[in-house]
Design a protein around this motif. Sequence first.
Motif, PDB file in Angstrom:
ATOM      1  N   TYR A   6       3.540   5.352   9.798  1.00 39.05           N
ATOM      2  CA  TYR A   6       4.575   6.403   9.941  1.00 39.05           C
ATOM      3  C   TYR A   6       4.836   7.044   8.572  1.00 39.05           C
ATOM      4  CZ  TYR A   6       5.075   3.117  13.815  1.00 39.05           C
ATOM      5  OH  TYR A   6       4.811   2.253  14.842  1.00 39.05           O
TER       6      TYR A   6
ATOM      7  N   GLY B 113       1.704   0.103   5.334  1.00 38.50           N
ATOM      8  CA  GLY B 113       2.696   0.984   5.933  1.00 38.50           C
ATOM      9  C   GLY B 113       2.075   1.812   7.045  1.00 38.50           C
TER      10      GLY B 113
ATOM     11  N   THR C 166      -3.027   7.960   7.138  1.00 34.07           N
ATOM     12  CA  THR C 166      -2.043   7.734   8.197  1.00 34.07           C
ATOM     13  C   THR C 166      -1.490   6.310   8.160  1.00 34.07           C
ATOM     14  OG1 THR C 166      -3.839   7.205   9.709  1.00 34.07           O
ATOM     15  CG2 THR C 166      -2.990   9.446   9.785  1.00 34.07           C
TER      16      THR C 166
ATOM     17  N   ILE D 227       7.488   2.589   4.259  1.00 35.22           N
ATOM     18  CA  ILE D 227       8.180   1.309   4.391  1.00 35.22           C
ATOM     19  C   ILE D 227       9.543   1.390   3.710  1.00 35.22           C
ATOM     20  CG2 ILE D 227       8.022  -1.137   3.746  1.00 35.22           C
ATOM     21  CD1 ILE D 227       4.920  -0.620   3.521  1.00 35.22           C
TER      22      ILE D 227
ATOM     23  N   LEU E 190       0.839  -1.186   0.000  1.00 33.78           N
ATOM     24  CA  LEU E 190       0.000   0.000   0.000  1.00 33.78           C
ATOM     25  C   LEU E 190       0.879   1.242   0.000  1.00 33.78           C
ATOM     26  CD1 LEU E 190      -2.859  -0.875  -0.077  1.00 33.78           C
ATOM     27  CD2 LEU E 190      -1.741  -2.340   1.564  1.00 33.78           C
TER      28      LEU E 190
ATOM     29  N   SER F 218      -2.075   2.318  -4.964  1.00 33.26           N
ATOM     30  CA  SER F 218      -2.677   3.436  -4.228  1.00 33.26           C
ATOM     31  C   SER F 218      -4.186   3.416  -4.395  1.00 33.26           C
ATOM     32  CB  SER F 218      -2.122   4.745  -4.803  1.00 33.26           C
ATOM     33  OG  SER F 218      -2.919   5.841  -4.400  1.00 33.26           O
TER      34      SER F 218
ATOM     35  N   TYR G  26      -4.296  11.007  -2.210  1.00 34.01           N
ATOM     36  CA  TYR G  26      -4.320  11.651  -0.899  1.00 34.01           C
ATOM     37  C   TYR G  26      -3.520  10.760   0.030  1.00 34.01           C
ATOM     38  CZ  TYR G  26      -8.179   8.397  -1.225  1.00 34.01           C
ATOM     39  OH  TYR G  26      -8.933   7.283  -1.501  1.00 34.01           O
ATOM     40  N   VAL G  27      -3.053  11.307   1.132  1.00 38.47           N
ATOM     41  CA  VAL G  27      -2.206  10.515   2.024  1.00 38.47           C
ATOM     42  C   VAL G  27      -2.966  10.171   3.296  1.00 38.47           C
ATOM     43  CG1 VAL G  27      -0.031  10.440   3.293  1.00 38.47           C
ATOM     44  CG2 VAL G  27      -0.135  11.604   1.087  1.00 38.47           C
TER      45      VAL G  27
END
Length: 230
Positions: free
Chosen positions: A132, A130, A158, A135, A103, A151, A155-156
């Motif tokens: 933080y 992942g 957490t 990875i 991911l 993906s 967008y990101v």
Amino acid sequence: MKFHVITIFPNLFDSYLNDSIMKRAIESGKISVHFYNPRDFTQNKHNKVDDIPYGGGPGMIMTVDPIIRAWSAARYQGAQNKIMRILTTGRIDGGRKFKTIILSPGGVDFTTDYAKHAVQDYTDIIFICGRYEGIDARVAQIIGEQAESVSIGNYVLTGGELAAMVMIDSLSRQVDGVLGNSDSLEEERISSHEMYTRPAEYKHKNTIYSVPQVLMEGNHKLIDEWRKNH
Ligand code: SAH
């Protein structure tokens, strides 16, 4: 279809998998979901799964070793199934085909087409979630061509858990028998994103909201035509 999820937060999956269609799909054996927590595979005293980034920068990076060990366990689980199938069927090829999805917000786009092909081509999908800042890149290098960064959108998040859950939901829809009625797969017929159910008229603050006449008249040629344009 077997899903294997490598995550340090397996509990995040509980509520979604324990209700509705996902729950039914699991109970009927159409899909199964297995978890591997990198923390259980650490070789250090504090079960640490992250470290500071080489080259500097904020946040922490997930380390290679616990993830690769967890991934090997997921593969081994598959291998065990393969041995069992050899024992019960006498066939040498257990027929299991693995794909590993890492991911990543920078990966290829996940689409319905991607889901369809994946369900046709593989029996087992391993997700690596992942957390933080992400990875260590060597995870992908070690797994090699069987791994792909994917993906769910631009967008990101957490962590990769929600993304893996989105993919498991969408992939499961493509597994035979998961949706009660195979006609529910919208890709198989002319469909529209604008849809209506009863009542034919709904009143809200003095305005009547009606269903388009064509949908109520039963002329399927005209209905298909309307749906193509809505
Ligand atoms: N710094 C990283 C982002 C880390 S986000 C980068 O720029 O690539 C933390 C984790 O959340 C990622 O490792 C990934 O597993 C997951 N993630 C975040 N957004 C995602 C998305 N849109 N699709 C899939 N996974 C995502």
